[in-house]
Enzyme design. Structure first.
Site, PDB file in Angstrom:
ATOM      1  N   PHE A  94     -19.005  -1.329  -8.756  1.00 51.64           N
ATOM      2  CA  PHE A  94     -18.010  -1.984  -7.915  1.00 51.64           C
ATOM      3  C   PHE A  94     -18.594  -2.393  -6.571  1.00 51.64           C
ATOM      4  O   PHE A  94     -18.315  -3.484  -6.071  1.00 51.64           O
ATOM      5  CB  PHE A  94     -16.788  -1.087  -7.708  1.00 51.64           C
ATOM      6  CG  PHE A  94     -15.625  -1.832  -7.127  1.00 51.64           C
ATOM      7  CD1 PHE A  94     -14.893  -2.714  -7.905  1.00 51.64           C
ATOM      8  CD2 PHE A  94     -15.272  -1.684  -5.799  1.00 51.64           C
ATOM      9  CE1 PHE A  94     -13.828  -3.430  -7.370  1.00 51.64           C
ATOM     10  CE2 PHE A  94     -14.213  -2.386  -5.256  1.00 51.64           C
ATOM     11  CZ  PHE A  94     -13.488  -3.265  -6.051  1.00 51.64           C
ATOM     12  N   LYS A 152      -3.983   7.069 -10.957  1.00 53.27           N
ATOM     13  CA  LYS A 152      -3.976   6.394 -12.260  1.00 53.27           C
ATOM     14  C   LYS A 152      -5.118   6.856 -13.155  1.00 53.27           C
ATOM     15  O   LYS A 152      -5.035   6.759 -14.385  1.00 53.27           O
ATOM     16  CB  LYS A 152      -3.996   4.870 -12.076  1.00 53.27           C
ATOM     17  CG  LYS A 152      -5.121   4.331 -11.193  1.00 53.27           C
ATOM     18  CD  LYS A 152      -6.415   4.093 -11.919  1.00 53.27           C
ATOM     19  CE  LYS A 152      -7.509   3.687 -10.967  1.00 53.27           C
ATOM     20  NZ  LYS A 152      -8.798   3.440 -11.646  1.00 53.27           N
TER      21      LYS A 152
END
Length: 358
Positions: A34, A211
């Site tokens: 990322f 999440k």
């Protein structure tokens, strides 16, 4: 349909940001997938972009080959992107510093950067995790370790591989500083990467951390051959748990209806590109947690987050049956089928807490 997407991502909001003449110097701390994707966007947008790595050999390979062969093999990097091991020289001359390292290394890297940051530097966290020692989110660690800087977070349904493939992607920048929101939107937005803003930094960051737990749950369900009904139930109950927990901690539960909540949850819980989903899938196929983590070969933040959230939920007396069930399977070595039966035959509860928001 493709033309509609092109027009959507080229609306006046992004055009205004990308047409601004200011050129920024940005350093991304962390050469994972990322961090590399973010640094590449910034370089492509015409800004000075540096990607800091600890490993000199890796940085040299990345700089020479124009490719991060360890984390994003096969995807060329923009010529403006500079891979470096010079942390001091990079952060001391940067307008924006992005920290994109695993949560276990986050405080250490923040401390390394702290003495060299200029006053009013914008510091952005992209790390989705929670520090067990005090239940601190990454931006709270930044507040503890840094002074005279402006802090924000970037989070959302963002797989690095799809970002560098120029797949249409949305993300959220969150900060209490309006100038941080505007600056990040300007520097990071592109014709395929659209940045939305939200003042609820805590809620956006919690969504990104929580999440990962539920991705392991749905990974297990997929391994067991569960159908669409089951997945729909798991996703909606996961969202309810996330909102309930976040509300107890002072976040705005409505944040969880956006990209950093529902968006990130759906992405991570339905794709085998997610490391956490793959861990759950492997466990569902009969492997131990240790074997599953070793198999994927990268950090799965959800494993550590699960331990931390389970403990905090007990302290706050928050009802989180999916967290309890997953913890029982992974750490208490309870039988998966028995845990599932316990969840399905447990006490009945309401679907939506309208007064609470979720």
């Amino acid at each position: 349909m493709l033309q509609l997407l092109v027009e959507f991502f080229s609306l006046t909001e992004n055009q205004a940001y990308n047409n601004m003449s200011s050129k920024y110097t940005v350093t991304v701390l962390g050469g994972g997938s990322f961090g590399t994707a973010v640094a590449n966007i910034i370089a492509t947008n015409g800004h000075v972009s540096r990607l800091w790595m600890r490993d000199a050999a890796r940085a040299e390979r990345c700089q020479a080959s124009r490719e991060n062969t360890e984390y994003l093999p096969g995807y060329p990097l923009h010529d403006n992107l500079v891979a470096t091991t010079d942390l001091i020289g990079s952060v001391s001359t940067s307008d924006i510093v992005v920290i994109s390292v695993p949560s276990q290394s986050f405080r250490e890297v923040a401390k390394l950067a702290a003495p060299h940051l200029r006053k009013d530097t914008i510091v952005i966290s992209t790390t989705k995790g929670i520090d067990a020692d005090g239940f601190f989110l990454m931006s709270q660690i930044l507040e503890q370790e840094l002074t005279d800087v402006r802090i924000g977070v970037l989070s959302g349904p963002n797989f690095a591989k799809e970002i560098v493939q120029n797949q249409y992607t949305g993300s959220v920048v969150a900060s209490e500083h309006d100038e941080v929101l505007k600056c990040v939107q300007q520097v990071f937005s592109s014709n395929t990467f659209r940045i939305y803003s939200n003042p609820d930094r805590y809620g956006v960051e919690l969504g990104g951390a929580l999440k990962n737990i539920y991705a392991m749950v749905t990974g297990m369900a997929a391994a067991l051959g569960c159908g669409h009904n089951t997945m729909a139930m798991l996703l909606t109950r996961s969202l309810a748990e996330m909102g309930r927990f976040a509300r107890e901690l002072g976040a705005d539960s409505m944040t969880f209806l956006g990209l950093a909540g529902m968006g990130d949850l759906v992405l991570t819980c339905t794709s085998d590109l997610s490391r956490n989903y793959r861990v759950g899938f492997a466990v569902g196929r009969g492997k131990s947690l240790e074997q599953a983590v070793q198999e994927i070969g990268q950090v799965a933040e959800g494993v550590n987050t699960l331990r931390i959230v389970k403990k905090k939920a007990e302290e706050l007396n928050v009802y989180m049956p999916l967290v309890d069930g997953l913890h029982a399977v992974l750490f208490d070595k309870q039988d998966l089928q028995q845990v599932i039966q316990g969840l399905m035959t447990g006490e009945m509860s309401s679907d939506v807490d309208l007064q609470g928001g979720l």
